[in-house]
Write a protein that holds these residues in place. Structure first.
Motif, PDB file in Angstrom:
ATOM      1  N   LYS A  82       0.374  10.056  -4.835  1.00 20.80           N
ATOM      2  CA  LYS A  82       0.715  11.427  -4.441  1.00 20.80           C
ATOM      3  C   LYS A  82       0.792  12.340  -5.659  1.00 20.80           C
ATOM      4  CE  LYS A  82       3.396  10.283  -0.279  1.00 20.80           C
ATOM      5  NZ  LYS A  82       4.775  10.180   0.271  1.00 20.80           N
ATOM      6  N   THR A  83       1.352  11.800  -6.741  1.00 22.50           N
ATOM      7  CA  THR A  83       1.502  12.615  -7.962  1.00 22.50           C
ATOM      8  C   THR A  83       0.437  12.291  -9.004  1.00 22.50           C
ATOM      9  OG1 THR A  83       3.100  10.984  -8.798  1.00 22.50           O
ATOM     10  CG2 THR A  83       3.976  12.937  -7.677  1.00 22.50           C
ATOM     11  N   GLU A  84      -0.176  11.098  -8.885  1.00 26.25           N
ATOM     12  CA  GLU A  84      -1.223  10.698  -9.840  1.00 26.25           C
ATOM     13  C   GLU A  84      -2.427  10.190  -9.046  1.00 26.25           C
ATOM     14  OE1 GLU A  84       0.136   8.100 -13.027  1.00 26.25           O
ATOM     15  OE2 GLU A  84       2.204   8.673 -12.585  1.00 26.25           O
ATOM     16  N   PRO A  85      -3.184  11.095  -8.436  1.00 30.39           N
ATOM     17  CA  PRO A  85      -4.271  10.666  -7.538  1.00 30.39           C
ATOM     18  C   PRO A  85      -5.377   9.846  -8.209  1.00 30.39           C
ATOM     19  CG  PRO A  85      -4.371  13.025  -7.972  1.00 30.39           C
ATOM     20  CD  PRO A  85      -3.065  12.555  -8.500  1.00 30.39           C
ATOM     21  N   ASN A  86      -5.465   9.928  -9.530  1.00 31.83           N
ATOM     22  CA  ASN A  86      -6.495   9.163 -10.238  1.00 31.83           C
ATOM     23  C   ASN A  86      -5.914   8.006 -11.041  1.00 31.83           C
ATOM     24  OD1 ASN A  86      -8.752  10.746  -9.397  1.00 31.83           O
ATOM     25  ND2 ASN A  86      -8.082  12.347 -10.808  1.00 31.83           N
ATOM     26  N   ASN A  87      -4.724   7.561 -10.673  1.00 32.93           N
ATOM     27  CA  ASN A  87      -4.106   6.422 -11.359  1.00 32.93           C
ATOM     28  C   ASN A  87      -4.933   5.170 -11.040  1.00 32.93           C
ATOM     29  OD1 ASN A  87      -2.408   4.022 -11.772  1.00 32.93           O
ATOM     30  ND2 ASN A  87      -0.771   5.491 -12.182  1.00 32.93           N
ATOM     31  N   VAL A  88      -5.679   4.703 -12.043  1.00 33.50           N
ATOM     32  CA  VAL A  88      -6.639   3.616 -11.826  1.00 33.50           C
ATOM     33  C   VAL A  88      -5.952   2.329 -11.375  1.00 33.50           C
ATOM     34  CG1 VAL A  88      -8.294   2.103 -12.996  1.00 33.50           C
ATOM     35  CG2 VAL A  88      -8.361   4.562 -13.404  1.00 33.50           C
ATOM     36  N   THR A  89      -4.844   2.016 -12.006  1.00 37.42           N
ATOM     37  CA  THR A  89      -4.151   0.767 -11.660  1.00 37.42           C
ATOM     38  C   THR A  89      -3.645   0.804 -10.219  1.00 37.42           C
ATOM     39  OG1 THR A  89      -3.446   0.558 -13.968  1.00 37.42           O
ATOM     40  CG2 THR A  89      -2.353  -0.855 -12.355  1.00 37.42           C
ATOM     41  N   ALA A  90      -3.053   1.929  -9.821  1.00 36.97           N
ATOM     42  CA  ALA A  90      -2.552   2.056  -8.438  1.00 36.97           C
ATOM     43  C   ALA A  90      -3.703   2.004  -7.440  1.00 36.97           C
ATOM     44  CB  ALA A  90      -1.774   3.355  -8.289  1.00 36.97           C
ATOM     45  N   LEU A  91      -4.808   2.663  -7.769  1.00 33.79           N
ATOM     46  CA  LEU A  91      -5.981   2.616  -6.885  1.00 33.79           C
ATOM     47  C   LEU A  91      -6.520   1.204  -6.749  1.00 33.79           C
ATOM     48  CD1 LEU A  91      -7.941   5.825  -7.969  1.00 33.79           C
ATOM     49  CD2 LEU A  91      -7.151   5.315  -5.644  1.00 33.79           C
ATOM     50  N   VAL A 130       0.840  -1.206   0.000  1.00 30.63           N
ATOM     51  CA  VAL A 130       0.000   0.000   0.000  1.00 30.63           C
ATOM     52  C   VAL A 130       0.871   1.251   0.000  1.00 30.63           C
ATOM     53  CG1 VAL A 130      -1.616   1.359   1.395  1.00 30.63           C
ATOM     54  CG2 VAL A 130      -2.012  -1.093   1.044  1.00 30.63           C
ATOM     55  N   ALA A 131       1.976   1.215   0.728  1.00 30.52           N
ATOM     56  CA  ALA A 131       2.882   2.377   0.782  1.00 30.52           C
ATOM     57  C   ALA A 131       3.434   2.691  -0.607  1.00 30.52           C
ATOM     58  CB  ALA A 131       4.018   2.104   1.761  1.00 30.52           C
ATOM     59  N   LYS A 132       3.745   1.663  -1.385  1.00 33.58           N
ATOM     60  CA  LYS A 132       4.246   1.873  -2.752  1.00 33.58           C
ATOM     61  C   LYS A 132       3.175   2.514  -3.637  1.00 33.58           C
ATOM     62  CE  LYS A 132       8.301   0.029  -2.013  1.00 33.58           C
ATOM     63  NZ  LYS A 132       9.527   0.865  -2.020  1.00 33.58           N
ATOM     64  N   TYR A 133       1.938   2.005  -3.501  1.00 36.24           N
ATOM     65  CA  TYR A 133       0.854   2.576  -4.312  1.00 36.24           C
ATOM     66  C   TYR A 133       0.578   4.026  -3.908  1.00 36.24           C
ATOM     67  CZ  TYR A 133       0.194  -2.424  -5.151  1.00 36.24           C
ATOM     68  OH  TYR A 133       0.395  -3.743  -5.466  1.00 36.24           O
TER      69      TYR A 133
END
Length: 332
Positions: free
Chosen positions: A57-66, A49-52
């Motif tokens: 932080k820089t891509e708040p809408n990054n679907v894959t990370a979410l 979760v810390a990595k995601y």
């Protein structure tokens, strides 16, 4: 003119720097994503979760990370936080697996109605998504709604004919309804994938049971008639034949039963079953490859003997694989 050239050069440098910065960010995000998935697979959910979160932080809408964050949170038992991730995705993007994530959480809570609503919302935007149909099949099975589980598994197979577990779900759901023709061919297809021995042994035992067991007392009239036909065909196929190995006996019985099911396919009331399973296994029964087929799917029943037999039939195995690649199966 010199001023103009300097201005062009300045803009070119700005554009180049912006592109390089974007590429750098993308590379960093991809690296963090891979690290997160590796940590998740190792069961280190908080670290994943810390990595995601670094990406977000820089891509708040990054679907894959979410999605991956929601997946890790769910695995860690933090379902409310996971729901927030998945719901953020569904509010901004058509990402079917986010609906799977939400539905799975509500399934685990026993809130099947809400889970079903998310499966249906996902299917509405991605009707051919295998994950949605497969997980819906699992959900129905958990609720002992076996007809619905079988139907959902069939849709998962249509969406992805190479998904092994969908065949198992289809077969088990049919078997628990006493619909043994569907169970038999579903398990036969499942075993064709060469599943590990600890999984194939149980499936093989059910196949053998179907070939010799009388219909269940609570089975419907059509299911009873079909099971009686299966048992009778298997019995007649080996009647009077002696000195058969267990695999030889199974080969003869399956050949007869596959042929009978194909001739009666109109009775099953399911075009999908008739075309995808009945027709295909009828063709195998009429081919020259039933020996290879049965020794392969029944390895777990007699591992040493069957593996030794297959080792001496490499040319036959290659020929069977070539034949299989020429066989078209209809899902609709």
């Amino acid at each position: 003119m010199k001023t103009y050239r300097k201005l062009l050069l300045t803009w070119a440098l700005i554009i180049c720097s912006t592109v390089l910065f974007a590429q750098s960010n993308r590379t960093q995000a991809d690296s963090l994503l891979k690290q997160g998935v590796t940590l998740n697979d190792a069961g280190k959910f908080a670290e994943a979760v810390a990595k995601y979160d670094e990406i977000l932080k820089t891509e708040p809408n990054n679907v894959t990370a979410l999605y991956e964050k929601g997946f890790s949170l769910s695995a860690a038992g933090k379902s409310d936080e996971a729901i927030a991730c998945f719901e953020k995705i569904t509010s901004t993007a058509n990402f079917p697996d986010a609906y799977v994530g939400l539905a799975n959480i509500y399934d685990s809570k026993g809130d099947y109605e809400k889970a079903l609503s998310y499966y249906m919302k996902g299917i509405a935007i991605a009707p051919k998504n295998r994950n949605l149909w497969f997980n819906l099949s699992v959900s129905y099975a958990r609720q002992q709604k076996y007809p619905q589980s079988e139907s959902a598994a069939a849709e998962a197979i249509k969406a992805d004919p190479k998904h092994i577990s969908s065949y198992r779900n289809y077969a088990v759901a049919a078997y628990l309804q006493g619909r043994n023709a569907e169970a038999l061919l579903g398990l036969s297809n499942y075993l064709m994938f060469g599943v590990p021995a600890n999984q194939s042994a149980g499936a093989c035992q059910i196949v053998k049971e179907i070939l010799r067991t009388s219909p269940k007392s609570d089975a419907g009239p059509i299911a009873k008639m079909q099971q009686e036909t299966i048992v009778q065909a298997a019995k007649l196929a080996t009647a009077g034949k002696t000195n058969l190995t267990p695999t030889d006996s199974l080969t003869i019985q399956l050949t007869a039963v596959y042929k009978v099911i194909k001739t009666q396919e109109a009775q099953y009331g399911s075009p999908f079953f008739s075309r995808y399973f009945g027709d295909f296994f009828g063709r195998i029964a009429e081919s020259n490859y039933m020996d290879v087929f049965t020794h392969f799917i029944a390895v777990s029943l007699s591992p040493q003997d069957n593996l030794a037999w297959l080792k001496t039939r490499q040319d036959d195995i290659k020929a069977f694989n070539i034949w299989l690649n020429t066989q078209k199966r209809q899902t609709e």
